[in-house]
Motif scaffolding. Structure first.
Motif, PDB file in Angstrom:
ATOM      1  N   MET A 161     -50.124 -43.072  17.529  1.00 32.68           N
ATOM      2  CA  MET A 161     -51.438 -42.470  17.778  1.00 32.68           C
ATOM      3  C   MET A 161     -51.409 -41.571  19.017  1.00 32.68           C
ATOM      4  O   MET A 161     -51.958 -40.467  19.014  1.00 32.68           O
ATOM      5  CB  MET A 161     -52.467 -43.592  17.951  1.00 32.68           C
ATOM      6  CG  MET A 161     -53.878 -43.133  18.232  1.00 32.68           C
ATOM      7  SD  MET A 161     -54.975 -44.559  18.446  1.00 32.68           S
ATOM      8  CE  MET A 161     -54.335 -45.227  20.009  1.00 32.68           C
ATOM      9  N   ARG A 166     -53.794 -38.256  18.528  1.00 33.93           N
ATOM     10  CA  ARG A 166     -54.967 -38.696  17.779  1.00 33.93           C
ATOM     11  C   ARG A 166     -55.901 -39.488  18.691  1.00 33.93           C
ATOM     12  O   ARG A 166     -56.511 -40.469  18.284  1.00 33.93           O
ATOM     13  CB  ARG A 166     -54.540 -39.555  16.593  1.00 33.93           C
ATOM     14  CG  ARG A 166     -53.694 -38.809  15.566  1.00 33.93           C
ATOM     15  CD  ARG A 166     -53.122 -39.750  14.533  1.00 33.93           C
ATOM     16  NE  ARG A 166     -52.243 -39.047  13.603  1.00 33.93           N
ATOM     17  CZ  ARG A 166     -51.361 -39.652  12.816  1.00 33.93           C
ATOM     18  NH1 ARG A 166     -51.246 -40.978  12.856  1.00 33.93           N
ATOM     19  NH2 ARG A 166     -50.595 -38.953  12.007  1.00 33.93           N
ATOM     20  N   PRO A 281     -55.797 -47.826  14.759  1.00 34.57           N
ATOM     21  CA  PRO A 281     -54.875 -47.756  13.615  1.00 34.57           C
ATOM     22  C   PRO A 281     -54.787 -49.058  12.819  1.00 34.57           C
ATOM     23  O   PRO A 281     -54.280 -49.043  11.705  1.00 34.57           O
ATOM     24  CB  PRO A 281     -53.534 -47.424  14.272  1.00 34.57           C
ATOM     25  CG  PRO A 281     -53.646 -47.948  15.657  1.00 34.57           C
ATOM     26  CD  PRO A 281     -55.081 -47.747  16.051  1.00 34.57           C
TER      27      PRO A 281
END
Length: 305
Positions: A161, A166, A281
């Motif tokens: 991530m 992200r 996630p």
């Protein structure tokens, strides 16, 4: 490469690569040649006590040939450190993540003169989580939201991530106001940072650093700014603010490198990692963590005659 030695007192064992050849007959001869000016008797004692190991935890003796191991591990003898007069506040903790408010002046990870006095080592010891690993870094002089992984089994999902960007980070800064400066604006530049040079530098070339800068409010010539970095270069926010002529208050590096001096805990760098947002996630749910700290230089006091 997994260390065969466990974390001790919150600190990882040091890994050293041995040369494939050279004038040294044994591994200990090489270590003495490289580090013996510090404590030769201590090095010999560690070999004799079996505290220097190779892959799989195999102890080395003072007679182990140089070429028998490529990597060795050992615990450094750490100097005594005075405790920094700052504290860490926990914002969130679960089986996968630990989120804290890192104070100014405390480094994220061990380095230089700060080992035990780092956020990572303090938290490993205080919470008894030897597998704790930071997901990102904050400068020693920067305060705010800092994420750690507590679970090696789920760590990779969070690391991806961060690697894929992200995650949205918002910073806050206090700096002078320039009435002629049009904000908000996006600053892009090419930045480099050498391991051997203290400062980050802007150079010609394709931009690799990008920051959106917004002025939230102002008081008596001092502004509170929102900084939204698209990239994460070392000292990026400090350099971009200084490049606009609005260097962050109490910055000893930018725009002018000041002479080294003891930390002044009454004048922290006015830069705060205000929040971190992402889609978790594991749960696929939105997550946001916000700092509970504030920057003391805003609002600015009124100037009187």
């Amino acid at each position: 490469m997994q260390s065969p030695l466990p974390v001790r007192n919150g600190v990882n064992a040091t890994r050293l690569r041995l040369p494939a050849e050279g004038p040294w007959e044994t591994a200990m001869e090489y270590v003495l040649d490289r580090f013996g000016h510090v404590d030769p008797d201590g090095i010999i004692d560690r070999f004799d006590r079996g505290e220097v190991v190779g892959l799989g935890g195999v102890p080395l003796s003072r007679h182990t040939p140089l070429r028998e191991h490529t990597f060795i591990w050992y615990y450094r003898e750490l100097p005594t450190e005075d405790r920094l007069p700052v504290e860490i506040n926990i914002l969130h903790q679960d089986e996968n993540l630990l989120v804290v408010d890192k104070p100014h002046f405390l480094p994220t990870t061990p380095g230089g003169m700060y080992v035990a006095e780092s956020a990572l080592v303090r938290l490993r010891v205080a919470l008894d989580i030897p597998d704790l690993i930071p997901m990102h870094r904050l400068d020693r002089m920067t305060a705010g939201v800092l994420l750690f992984s507590t679970n090696p089994q789920t760590r990779g999902k969070y690391q991806i991530m961060f690697e894929k960007r992200r995650i949205q980070k918002e910073y806050e800064a206090v700096a002078p106001v320039r009435e002629d400066l049009e904000l908000p604006r996006i600053v892009r530049s090419r930045m480099i940072k050498s391991r051997t040079y203290l400062l980050a530098q802007e150079v010609d070339g394709e931009p690799n650093a990008e920051t959106r800068i917004e002025l939230i409010e102002q008081s008596n010539g001092i502004g509170r700014y929102r900084l939204l970095p698209h990239t994460g270069k070392t000292h990026q926010l400090r350099v971009h603010m200084a490049s606009l002529g609005i260097g962050i208050l109490n910055d000893p590096f930018y725009p002018v490198l000041l002479d080294q001096a003891p930390d002044d805990y009454t004048r922290p760098l006015q830069l705060l990692a205000r929040s971190v947002q992402f889609t978790d996630p594991l749960t696929r749910q939105p997550a946001e963590y916000r700092s509970q700290l504030s920057l003391g230089a805003y609002p600015a006091p009124a100037v009187t005659d």
